[in-house]
Design a protein around this motif. Structure first.
Motif, PDB file in Angstrom:
ATOM      1  N   ASP A 146      72.778 156.230  22.838  1.00 45.05           N
ATOM      2  CA  ASP A 146      71.922 155.988  24.166  1.00 45.05           C
ATOM      3  C   ASP A 146      71.134 154.397  23.948  1.00 45.05           C
ATOM      4  O   ASP A 146      71.208 153.779  24.994  1.00 45.05           O
ATOM      5  CB  ASP A 146      70.616 156.964  23.909  1.00 45.05           C
TER       6      ASP A 146
ATOM      7  N   ASP B  75      73.873 151.850  24.840  1.00 44.12           N
ATOM      8  CA  ASP B  75      74.052 151.811  26.301  1.00 44.12           C
ATOM      9  C   ASP B  75      73.192 150.978  26.996  1.00 44.12           C
ATOM     10  O   ASP B  75      73.293 150.890  28.076  1.00 44.12           O
ATOM     11  CB  ASP B  75      74.311 153.265  26.683  1.00 44.12           C
ATOM     12  N   THR B  76      71.994 150.865  26.437  1.00 43.55           N
ATOM     13  CA  THR B  76      71.142 149.828  27.072  1.00 43.55           C
ATOM     14  C   THR B  76      71.277 148.519  27.239  1.00 43.55           C
ATOM     15  O   THR B  76      70.550 147.657  27.924  1.00 43.55           O
ATOM     16  CB  THR B  76      69.650 150.159  26.497  1.00 43.55           C
ATOM     17  N   PHE B  77      72.317 148.009  26.537  1.00 45.97           N
ATOM     18  CA  PHE B  77      72.622 146.482  26.543  1.00 45.97           C
ATOM     19  C   PHE B  77      73.581 146.242  27.935  1.00 45.97           C
ATOM     20  O   PHE B  77      74.703 146.285  27.985  1.00 45.97           O
ATOM     21  CB  PHE B  77      73.319 146.092  25.294  1.00 45.97           C
ATOM     22  N   ASP B  78      72.544 146.094  28.903  1.00 46.50           N
ATOM     23  CA  ASP B  78      73.292 145.918  30.013  1.00 46.50           C
ATOM     24  C   ASP B  78      73.498 144.618  30.561  1.00 46.50           C
ATOM     25  O   ASP B  78      73.867 144.089  31.693  1.00 46.50           O
ATOM     26  CB  ASP B  78      72.207 146.374  31.217  1.00 46.50           C
ATOM     27  N   ASN B  79      73.049 143.381  29.673  1.00 44.05           N
ATOM     28  CA  ASN B  79      73.743 141.931  30.074  1.00 44.05           C
ATOM     29  C   ASN B  79      74.859 141.842  29.936  1.00 44.05           C
ATOM     30  O   ASN B  79      75.657 142.697  29.533  1.00 44.05           O
ATOM     31  CB  ASN B  79      73.092 141.237  28.988  1.00 44.05           C
ATOM     32  N   GLU B  80      75.375 140.763  30.661  1.00 46.19           N
ATOM     33  CA  GLU B  80      76.683 140.574  31.018  1.00 46.19           C
ATOM     34  C   GLU B  80      77.454 139.990  29.628  1.00 46.19           C
ATOM     35  O   GLU B  80      76.653 139.534  28.543  1.00 46.19           O
ATOM     36  CB  GLU B  80      77.001 139.015  31.876  1.00 46.19           C
ATOM     37  N   SER B  81      78.698 140.217  29.686  1.00 46.91           N
ATOM     38  CA  SER B  81      79.515 139.808  28.293  1.00 46.91           C
ATOM     39  C   SER B  81      79.449 138.444  28.166  1.00 46.91           C
ATOM     40  O   SER B  81      79.567 137.660  29.054  1.00 46.91           O
ATOM     41  CB  SER B  81      80.944 140.417  28.581  1.00 46.91           C
TER      42      SER B  81
ATOM     43  N   SER C  92      64.997 144.499  27.338  1.00 49.78           N
ATOM     44  CA  SER C  92      65.934 145.758  27.452  1.00 49.78           C
ATOM     45  C   SER C  92      65.505 146.400  28.678  1.00 49.78           C
ATOM     46  O   SER C  92      64.313 146.079  29.306  1.00 49.78           O
ATOM     47  CB  SER C  92      65.647 146.621  26.388  1.00 49.78           C
ATOM     48  N   PRO C  93      66.272 147.271  29.575  1.00 49.53           N
ATOM     49  CA  PRO C  93      65.946 148.103  30.641  1.00 49.53           C
ATOM     50  C   PRO C  93      64.687 148.870  30.448  1.00 49.53           C
ATOM     51  O   PRO C  93      63.906 148.974  31.239  1.00 49.53           O
ATOM     52  CB  PRO C  93      67.193 149.155  30.774  1.00 49.53           C
TER      53      PRO C  93
ATOM     54  N   GLY D   7      74.410 146.112  20.342  1.00 44.31           N
ATOM     55  CA  GLY D   7      75.027 146.549  21.604  1.00 44.31           C
ATOM     56  C   GLY D   7      76.024 145.376  22.277  1.00 44.31           C
ATOM     57  O   GLY D   7      76.542 145.682  23.230  1.00 44.31           O
TER      58      GLY D   7
ATOM     59  N   ASP E 181      79.429 144.043  23.376  1.00 41.11           N
ATOM     60  CA  ASP E 181      80.455 144.791  23.724  1.00 41.11           C
ATOM     61  C   ASP E 181      81.818 144.225  23.383  1.00 41.11           C
ATOM     62  O   ASP E 181      81.921 142.837  22.914  1.00 41.11           O
ATOM     63  CB  ASP E 181      80.373 144.869  25.306  1.00 41.11           C
TER      64      ASP E 181
END
Length: 376
Positions: free
Chosen positions: A6, A9-15, A27-28, A352, A354
């Motif tokens: 979980d 999965d919070t690492f929502d920044n661009e690659s 973080s979100p 996180g 990717d």
């Protein structure tokens, strides 16, 4: 947030982001909570202000939990440098520090020395590769030394100093003042060897600027004078006038004014997230990602200046290419965010990060190594 996955999965920044040692995109969960807190502060109602003010105690408790200490010994600070100022300005005697330290340590120590009319004396050391080891510290010890100030992780090379070895080297009667900005929340370590620990949430905790803290052990509070103690750091229970109360006997003495409650909330959420995910699990995944960066650099013939042994490193990989400026430009053109300073290019993944980011790095280093030039 209930599991390590979980958290990842919070690492929502661009690659392409490999600059966590410089700044951690919020973080979100931090963004969500700070918006909610801001709405409460927008009402101006006493009940809303009190609700947001609870973030201060939450942050102290969570930081203390990760440090293995008591919440009352944790103070919230505008920056880690402010915490170091409280520690260093209140000493008397010689303080060992490396000339290669981040300025938060070195400059603060020098300013403390000047302000104290040399009652505080910097004992500078210049160890090999900037690595503060127990042996390097032992060589500088004498009866005048009262403390060692050191970064847990060197910001340039990523070298992680051995806290237990440093404690053994300086003995039980000197203070160990630790800057843990590059390790807190991502390295599972016993902080009990230190007497003062400062950290900041704007990097690995993804909590933004202003979310710093300083922990003062009982022994540290006995030996450090609260020179910078302000209105919140006194024995007074509330607002005082017509009197000048003494500094508080607790760690509260090392505060100047009320903390920013929004910053306290960001710190609390950032620390809560790593606590719930498990610092040991974060460290393990981060170590795997650092291995990946080193493997990619090795494959393309780029020199790595950082330690390869996991126990001697955290999340920083320092590359030393023959043409650092050209490599930095190539990485930027490929959409990779890193830090380039002098002869070094610093790569800093997180738990996180990717697979697409590592693929970008691999492709960029491959292209860099295969560039050809023709003269007109």
């Amino acid at each position: 947030m209930s599991t390590f996955q979980d958290y990842v999965d919070t690492f929502d920044n661009e690659s392409g982001y490999l600059n966590w040692a410089a700044f951690g995109p919020l973080s979100p969960s931090v963004r969500e909570e700070v918006f909610a807190d801001a709405d409460l502060l927008g009402s101006g109602r006493p009940s809303s202000l009190s609700l947001v003010a609870e973030r201060i105690g939450q942050a102290q408790e969570l930081v203390a939990e990760l440090l293995g200490g008591e919440a009352d010994d944790v103070t919230l600070q505008p920056s880690s440098t402010h915490g170091l100022m409280h520690a260093l300005f209140g000493l008397s005697g010689a303080v060992i520090a490396s000339t290669a330290e981040f300025p938060s340590v070195s400059l603060t120590l020098e300013r403390a020395s000047t302000a104290s009319d040399r009652a505080i004396i910097p004992r500078w050391i210049t160890p090999e590769d900037g690595r503060v080891t127990a042996d390097a510290v032992r060589e500088a010890l004498d009866d005048e030394v009262v403390a060692l100030a050191v970064s847990h992780v060197d910001f340039r090379t990523g070298y992680r100093t051995d806290l237990a070895a440093l404690r053994e080297a300086i003995g039980p009667d000197r203070l160990l003042i630790l800057d843990a900005v590059q390790s807190f929340g991502v390295i599972d370590v016993d902080y009990s060897a230190a007497d003062v620990v400062v950290g900041h949430g704007y990097k690995w905790l993804r909590a933004g600027r202003g979310s710093a803290f300083a922990w003062f052990s009982p022994r540290a509070r006995e030996r450090i004078s609260p020179v910078l103690s302000g209105i919140t750091g006194t024995t007074a229970a509330g607002l005082f006038v017509d009197e000048l109360p003494a500094p508080a006997p607790s760690a509260r003495a090392f505060t100047v004014s009320q903390p920013d409650t929004l910053a306290a909330g960001r710190l609390a959420i950032g620390v809560r997230d790593v606590r719930d995910a498990g610092v040991a699990a974060i460290e393990e995944r981060l170590a795997e990602h650092v291995d990946t960066v080193i493997e990619i650099a090795d494959r393309h013939g780029i020199e790595v200046r950082s330690p390869r042994d996991r126990v001697e490193r955290a999340g920083i990989v320092a590359l030393a290419p023959e043409e650092p400026a050209r490599l930095a430009a190539a990485l930027a053109n490929a959409g990779l965010v890193v830090t380039a300073r002098g002869s070094s290019v610093r790569i800093a993944p997180h738990a996180g990060t990717d697979a697409a980011t590592f693929a970008l790095l691999d492709e960029a280093l491959h292209a860099f190594g295969n560039e050809t030039f023709t003269s007109a």
